[in-house]
Design an enzyme around this catalytic site. Structure first.
Site, PDB file in Angstrom:
ATOM      1  N   ARG A 195      -2.256   2.536  -7.775  1.00  0.00           N
ATOM      2  CA  ARG A 195      -1.760   3.917  -7.590  1.00  0.00           C
ATOM      3  C   ARG A 195      -1.464   4.608  -8.930  1.00  0.00           C
ATOM      4  O   ARG A 195      -0.521   5.399  -9.024  1.00  0.00           O
ATOM      5  CB  ARG A 195      -0.476   3.931  -6.756  1.00  0.00           C
ATOM      6  CG  ARG A 195      -0.622   3.476  -5.340  1.00  0.00           C
ATOM      7  CD  ARG A 195      -1.457   4.468  -4.534  1.00  0.00           C
ATOM      8  NE  ARG A 195      -1.202   4.307  -3.135  1.00  0.00           N
ATOM      9  CZ  ARG A 195      -1.751   3.358  -2.386  1.00  0.00           C
ATOM     10  NH1 ARG A 195      -2.610   2.512  -2.902  1.00  0.00           N
ATOM     11  NH2 ARG A 195      -1.450   3.275  -1.103  1.00  0.00           N
ATOM     12  N   SER A 210       3.150   6.861   2.161  1.00  0.00           N
ATOM     13  CA  SER A 210       4.081   5.905   1.541  1.00  0.00           C
ATOM     14  C   SER A 210       4.952   6.646   0.530  1.00  0.00           C
ATOM     15  O   SER A 210       4.428   7.312  -0.361  1.00  0.00           O
ATOM     16  CB  SER A 210       3.318   4.825   0.780  1.00  0.00           C
ATOM     17  OG  SER A 210       2.493   4.093   1.638  1.00  0.00           O
ATOM     18  N   GLU A 235       6.250   6.645  -5.031  1.00  0.00           N
ATOM     19  CA  GLU A 235       4.833   7.000  -5.133  1.00  0.00           C
ATOM     20  C   GLU A 235       4.724   8.529  -5.099  1.00  0.00           C
ATOM     21  O   GLU A 235       3.852   9.119  -5.722  1.00  0.00           O
ATOM     22  CB  GLU A 235       4.067   6.371  -3.963  1.00  0.00           C
ATOM     23  CG  GLU A 235       2.596   6.635  -4.080  1.00  0.00           C
ATOM     24  CD  GLU A 235       1.762   5.944  -3.011  1.00  0.00           C
ATOM     25  OE1 GLU A 235       2.047   4.800  -2.653  1.00  0.00           O
ATOM     26  OE2 GLU A 235       0.815   6.591  -2.539  1.00  0.00           O
TER      27      GLU A 235
HETATM   28  N1  EPU Z   1       6.581  -4.428   7.200  1.00  0.00           N
HETATM   29  C1  EPU Z   1       7.849  -4.689   7.657  1.00  0.00           C
HETATM   30  N2  EPU Z   1       8.395  -3.836   8.575  1.00  0.00           N
HETATM   31  C2  EPU Z   1       7.714  -2.775   9.057  1.00  0.00           C
HETATM   32  C3  EPU Z   1       6.406  -2.512   8.587  1.00  0.00           C
HETATM   33  C4  EPU Z   1       5.855  -3.357   7.650  1.00  0.00           C
HETATM   34  O1  EPU Z   1       8.488  -5.660   7.264  1.00  0.00           O
HETATM   35  O2  EPU Z   1       8.264  -2.058   9.885  1.00  0.00           O
HETATM   36  C5  EPU Z   1       5.976  -5.345   6.203  1.00  0.00           C
HETATM   37  C6  EPU Z   1       5.073  -6.345   6.879  1.00  0.00           C
HETATM   38  O3  EPU Z   1       5.294  -7.602   6.286  1.00  0.00           O
HETATM   39  C7  EPU Z   1       3.684  -5.852   6.515  1.00  0.00           C
HETATM   40  C8  EPU Z   1       3.963  -5.309   5.152  1.00  0.00           C
HETATM   41  O4  EPU Z   1       5.214  -4.639   5.276  1.00  0.00           O
HETATM   42  O5  EPU Z   1       2.787  -6.897   6.512  1.00  0.00           O
HETATM   43  C9  EPU Z   1       2.909  -4.386   4.597  1.00  0.00           C
HETATM   44  O6  EPU Z   1       2.647  -3.337   5.480  1.00  0.00           O
HETATM   45  P1  EPU Z   1       1.201  -2.625   5.484  1.00  0.00           P
HETATM   46  O7  EPU Z   1       0.167  -3.581   5.144  1.00  0.00           O
HETATM   47  O8  EPU Z   1       1.121  -1.814   6.694  1.00  0.00           O
HETATM   48  O9  EPU Z   1       1.181  -1.614   4.320  1.00  0.00           O
HETATM   49  P2  EPU Z   1       2.065  -1.284   3.088  1.00  0.00           P
HETATM   50  O10 EPU Z   1       2.063  -2.296   2.020  1.00  0.00           O
HETATM   51  O11 EPU Z   1       3.384  -0.935   3.625  1.00  0.00           O
HETATM   52  C10 EPU Z   1       0.128  -0.079   1.755  1.00  0.00           C
HETATM   53  C11 EPU Z   1      -0.126   1.280   1.196  1.00  0.00           C
HETATM   54  C12 EPU Z   1      -0.531   2.251   2.304  1.00  0.00           C
HETATM   55  C13 EPU Z   1      -1.793   1.697   2.944  1.00  0.00           C
HETATM   56  C14 EPU Z   1      -1.481   0.300   3.508  1.00  0.00           C
HETATM   57  C15 EPU Z   1      -2.697  -0.354   4.103  1.00  0.00           C
HETATM   58  C16 EPU Z   1       1.343   1.415  -0.724  1.00  0.00           C
HETATM   59  C17 EPU Z   1       2.590   2.004  -1.293  1.00  0.00           C
HETATM   60  N3  EPU Z   1       1.075   1.760   0.532  1.00  0.00           N
HETATM   61  O12 EPU Z   1       1.276   0.036   2.579  1.00  0.00           O
HETATM   62  O13 EPU Z   1      -0.823   3.503   1.717  1.00  0.00           O
HETATM   63  O14 EPU Z   1      -2.250   2.546   3.971  1.00  0.00           O
HETATM   64  O15 EPU Z   1      -1.023  -0.548   2.425  1.00  0.00           O
HETATM   65  O16 EPU Z   1      -3.545  -0.780   3.104  1.00  0.00           O
HETATM   66  O17 EPU Z   1       0.654   0.672  -1.421  1.00  0.00           O
HETATM   67  C18 EPU Z   1      -0.060   5.717   1.269  1.00  0.00           C
HETATM   68  O18 EPU Z   1      -0.264   5.498   0.080  1.00  0.00           O
HETATM   69  O19 EPU Z   1       0.392   6.832   1.654  1.00  0.00           O
HETATM   70  C19 EPU Z   1      -0.288   4.667   2.253  1.00  0.00           C
HETATM   71  C20 EPU Z   1      -0.013   4.830   3.511  1.00  0.00           C
END
Ligand code: EPU
Length: 343
Positions: A159, A237, A339
């Site tokens: 990012r 995010s 972000e």
């Molecule tokens: N999780 C929780 N509780 C929740 C939801 C998630 O504990 O209610 C934990 C779970 O362990 C899950 C982990 O968070 O496995 C990661 O969640 P997820 O893979 O859905 O995504 P993320 O790391 O939260 C990132 C990007 C998103 C992108 C997703 C999918 C960043 C800051 N965000 O989110 O990007 O869509 O991966 O690849 O890197 C954005 O930039 O606006 C965005 C949505």
């Protein structure tokens, strides 16, 4: 080119903040942008916005907001596509899928425009924009010249890019050249993507998959997890996922064990650090669904702050974000970085 003054920006930022800018210029060609940049009568600073999907206007903007009206996608050669900065990024994903070209399919349904994708290095489901970018075309605000910058000079990271640092006020992106491929190259190993593809299409064999199938799957995953902008204003995010040392990760794991929080989800990165999902940290601090004024932590994905009432003020969002950062720091000793850019 269209120039207007004292413009309401609430329809131009996905958080739906009711703020104004002193001046708004919508340009339709690179030459028009060069004229704008060379015009000293326009209020400064000049600030280009794409879909306004990764920023929070904290107050009225005193300068000139620039919007790119160029929206063409063009195939330059079998494996290279040029997209103007003003193309909606998801339209590029759809265009590639329609033409059976592999590349941006995992980035489907991310809000925002092509210009911002090169600044922000958008990413999702195991893919980042920088893996596809060949070069970035810009106008230099110092002398209104045009320049094509190869990816190797952009210092892309999670990012992040030079466009957010030393190039921030210097270059305005006008177009991006992406590498695409006709050879099946599905990226399925992030989270539940492979399972979801198999469930939907009965196969995960690359020879049987198309970019359109991956696009459909990713879009449906995103729709279940993230708020629709029409329903709740947000900027996706709000925080980046923190990367910590292995040693620090074991400390966080010990805290989690002592407090019966279960195993800490994590991803080992190539540079030896460990990425911990900010969503997990925020969730474990009990923030899901909590609100401050009109702003709230999204119930289905606590990494997202939403304009719950449609009437949230910038201060509501700033205060909620600060409270989340403080509580994650107090509990786990981790600083969450935003972000979302505050303007
Ligand atoms: N999780 C929780 N509780 C929740 C939801 C998630 O504990 O209610 C934990 C779970 O362990 C899950 C982990 O968070 O496995 C990661 O969640 P997820 O893979 O859905 O995504 P993320 O790391 O939260 C990132 C990007 C998103 C992108 C997703 C999918 C960043 C800051 N965000 O989110 O990007 O869509 O991966 O690849 O890197 C954005 O930039 O606006 C965005 C949505």
């Amino acid at each position: 080119m269209r120039t207007s003054f004292n413009v309401d920006l609430s329809g131009m930022n996905t958080f739906r903040m009711k703020v104004k800018c002193r001046c708004l210029v919508e340009y339709d060609s690179v030459d028009e942008l060069r004229e704008v940049v060379a015009d000293p009568s326009l209020p400064r600073p000049l600030f280009p916005i794409g879909g306004g999907s990764n920023l929070l206007f904290t107050k009225d903007f005193p300068g000139t907001i620039l919007r790119c009206g160029m929206k063409k996608i063009q195939r330059l050669s079998p494996d290279r596509v040029h997209a103007d900065a003003g193309v909606v990024f998801d339209d590029l994903c759809a265009w590639c899928a329609d033409n059976n070209l592999w590349g941006p399919e995992n980035l489907s349904y991310i809000p925002g425009e092509v210009g911002a994708s090169a600044v922000q290095n958008i990413g999702a489901y195991g893919m980042e924009a920088c893996e596809l970018i060949e070069s970035v075309e810009c106008v230099d605000t110092r002398d209104a010249s045009v320049i094509t910058i190869p990816k190797s000079e952009c210092e892309y990271a999670y990012r992040d890019s030079r466009f957010k640092h030393d190039w921030k006020w210097r270059y305005i992106v006008t177009g991006v050249i992406f590498r695409v491929s006709q050879t099946p190259s599905p990226v399925l190993d992030y989270g539940h993507v492979r399972e979801a593809v198999k469930e939907r299409f009965g196969t995960d064999d690359p020879a049987e998959l198309t970019p359109a199938m991956i696009r459909e799957t990713v879009t449906s995953i995103r729709k279940t997890k993230l708020p629709e902008v029409e329903e709740f204003g947000s900027a996706g995010s709000f925080f980046r996922n923190p990367c910590v040392s292995k040693y620090f990760y074991t400390k966080v794991s010990e805290t989690a064990q002592n407090e019966s929080l279960g195993a800490v989800p994590h991803f080992d990165l190539e540079d030896g650090t460990v990425k911990i999902p900010a969503a997990w940290l925020i969730d474990k601090c009990g923030w899901k669904g909590k609100s401050h004024g009109g702003a709230a932590v999204f119930q289905k994905q606590p990494l997202v702050i939403v304009n719950q009432t449609g009437k949230a003020s910038p201060d509501d969002v700033v205060a909620l974000a600060k409270a989340i950062q403080d509580s994650v720091n107090e509990r786990f000793g981790i600083d969450l970085n935003r972000e979302v850019e505050y303007v």
